[in-house]
Design a protein around this motif. Structure first.
Motif, PDB file in Angstrom:
ATOM      1  N   ARG A 268      38.346  32.662 -14.940  1.00 40.48           N
ATOM      2  CA  ARG A 268      37.021  33.195 -14.603  1.00 40.48           C
ATOM      3  C   ARG A 268      37.006  33.757 -13.183  1.00 40.48           C
ATOM      4  N   LEU A 269      37.617  33.035 -12.243  1.00 41.55           N
ATOM      5  CA  LEU A 269      37.671  33.517 -10.867  1.00 41.55           C
ATOM      6  C   LEU A 269      38.443  34.828 -10.766  1.00 41.55           C
ATOM      7  N   ALA A 270      39.521  34.934 -11.529  1.00 42.21           N
ATOM      8  CA  ALA A 270      40.335  36.149 -11.498  1.00 42.21           C
ATOM      9  C   ALA A 270      39.615  37.338 -12.118  1.00 42.21           C
ATOM     10  N   GLN A 271      38.716  37.066 -13.051  1.00 45.38           N
ATOM     11  CA  GLN A 271      38.007  38.143 -13.743  1.00 45.38           C
ATOM     12  C   GLN A 271      36.709  38.539 -13.064  1.00 45.38           C
ATOM     13  N   ILE A 290      44.991  37.762  -4.598  1.00 47.34           N
ATOM     14  CA  ILE A 290      44.697  36.362  -4.901  1.00 47.34           C
ATOM     15  C   ILE A 290      44.238  36.220  -6.350  1.00 47.34           C
ATOM     16  N   LYS A 291      43.502  37.197  -6.855  1.00 46.31           N
ATOM     17  CA  LYS A 291      43.129  37.167  -8.270  1.00 46.31           C
ATOM     18  C   LYS A 291      44.380  37.191  -9.146  1.00 46.31           C
ATOM     19  N   GLN A 292      45.344  37.993  -8.746  1.00 48.24           N
ATOM     20  CA  GLN A 292      46.611  38.024  -9.485  1.00 48.24           C
ATOM     21  C   GLN A 292      47.298  36.666  -9.442  1.00 48.24           C
ATOM     22  N   GLN A 293      47.237  36.011  -8.282  1.00 47.04           N
ATOM     23  CA  GLN A 293      47.840  34.678  -8.172  1.00 47.04           C
ATOM     24  C   GLN A 293      47.117  33.680  -9.055  1.00 47.04           C
TER      25      GLN A 293
END
Length: 355
Positions: A268-271, A290-293
């Motif tokens: 959810r955080l990445a999206q 960071i989203k990729q991580q």
């Protein structure tokens, strides 16, 4: 050979039997037959690692340095890598047995986690260019891990300069120096099961994010132990610590949430389309990197395939248990994949190969 092998076993067989094998493997690992004989010697005809440990028990006289070498070779067959760290997850009874052998190994300084390592250097000759096998004991909540890491230098006098050079390079780039150019080149290839890096120490991008997160959180805004771990930005901070601080959880709720819940939260955080989290998170910037991580962490929790368990993860280290190691060795030697293990083998091959 009765069945078509998995892509990971096919890759390993081709690599071991190729003309570049002498540039990758030590002299005792120059053919597929060498590997098979090695596993027969160390894990018996059943190649059952749990049973091997049980037979040794906690009798220190039954344990030898080469037992830890064999575990690393099995880990490398499970997920071949250029450099990185394997975490072997043990039950309490397994840990009681393995610790008898672990305590026989000579102590050595370590820059990883507890800083208290053991050396399985004596007789170590599996990968060309790697002169040390670091062994550490790691407790995480109710889980016990044996950590194995091949390093390009020892901690003796001859290793002081290489160690400092590697430390400086790691401090600057987030990862250590190359130890084997041929292995490095292979790990850069597309769609191969081998990976360049699967380590518990952070990338510089993620470390910078943790430092910034720690600065923006006040004492009392989250559980103290997680906040301390994040502020240190050292590789003792778990993904769960990061989530506790990011979500400002005063009770540390993410410490005991299931792997599935952690994975869903990371996804959810990445999206989230915003570059900055909502005010509930104190306006913490979550950059595309960071989203990729976060997506990488989520994929690793998915590949572990233990959604209802509570496991800790530091960064991108390879987690495995004795049954999974045994299955990998058996499949490597027989080229037979039982239908019940086909999905596990596919996850193993995909692990840390992010698109």
């Amino acid at each position: 050979m009765p069945d078509t092998p998995s892509d990971i076993s096919q890759f390993l067989y081709t690599l071991i039997e190729s003309n570049i094998s002498p540039r990758i493997f030590g002299p005792k690992f120059q053919s597929y037959g060498d590997f098979c004989s090695y596993f027969d010697e160390h894990f018996g005809q059943r190649h059952d690692i749990h049973a091997t440990w049980k037979a040794k028990g906690n009798d220190k006289d039954q344990w030898k340095t080469v037992d830890f070498h064999a575990l690393y070779v099995a880990c490398w067959i499970y997920k071949p890598m250029e450099k990185g760290t394997y975490f072997i997850r043990m039950t309490q009874s397994e840990a009681n047995n393995v610790k008898a052998g672990f305590k026989k190994l000579p102590t050595r300084k370590s820059s990883h986690l507890s800083k208290s390592g053991r050396s399985a250097h004596s007789g170590w000759n599996f990968l060309v260019g790697y002169r040390e096998l670091l062994v550490q004991w790691q407790e995480t909540n109710d889980r016990t891990y044996l950590m194995l890491k091949a390093e390009g230098h020892t901690t003796g006098l001859s290793g002081i300069i290489p160690h400092l050079q590697s430390w400086h390079h790691k401090n600057k780039t987030g990862e250590g120096l190359q130890a084997n150019a041929t292995l490095h080149e292979l790990a850069q290839g597309n769609n191969l099961p081998i990976i360049a890096r699967g380590a518990e120490n952070f990338s510089n991008t993620y470390k910078t994010f943790l430092k910034e997160l720690g600065k923006r959180r006040r004492d009392g805004a989250t559980v103290a132990s997680s906040l301390k771990a994040v502020r240190s930005a050292k590789a003792t901070c778990t993904v769960r610590d990061m989530l506790n601080v990011l979500s400002m959880s005063p009770t540390g709720e993410w410490t005991n949430k299931t792997n599935l819940e952690v994975r869903e939260k990371l996804t959810r955080l990445a999206q989230n389309p915003n570059q900055t989290t909502s005010n509930a998170y104190g306006n913490i910037d979550i950059t595309p990197e960071i989203k990729q991580q976060f997506n990488r962490f989520a994929q690793l929790f998915l590949d572990e395939n233990r959604p209802n368990q509570v496991y800790n993860r530091y960064f991108e280290e390879v987690h495995v248990n004795p049954d999974q190691l045994s299955n990998a060795v058996q499949e490597f030697m027989t080229w037979h994949i039982p239908e019940s293990l086909r999905a596990q083998t596919q996850r193993r091959s995909r692990m840390l190969n992010f698109s």
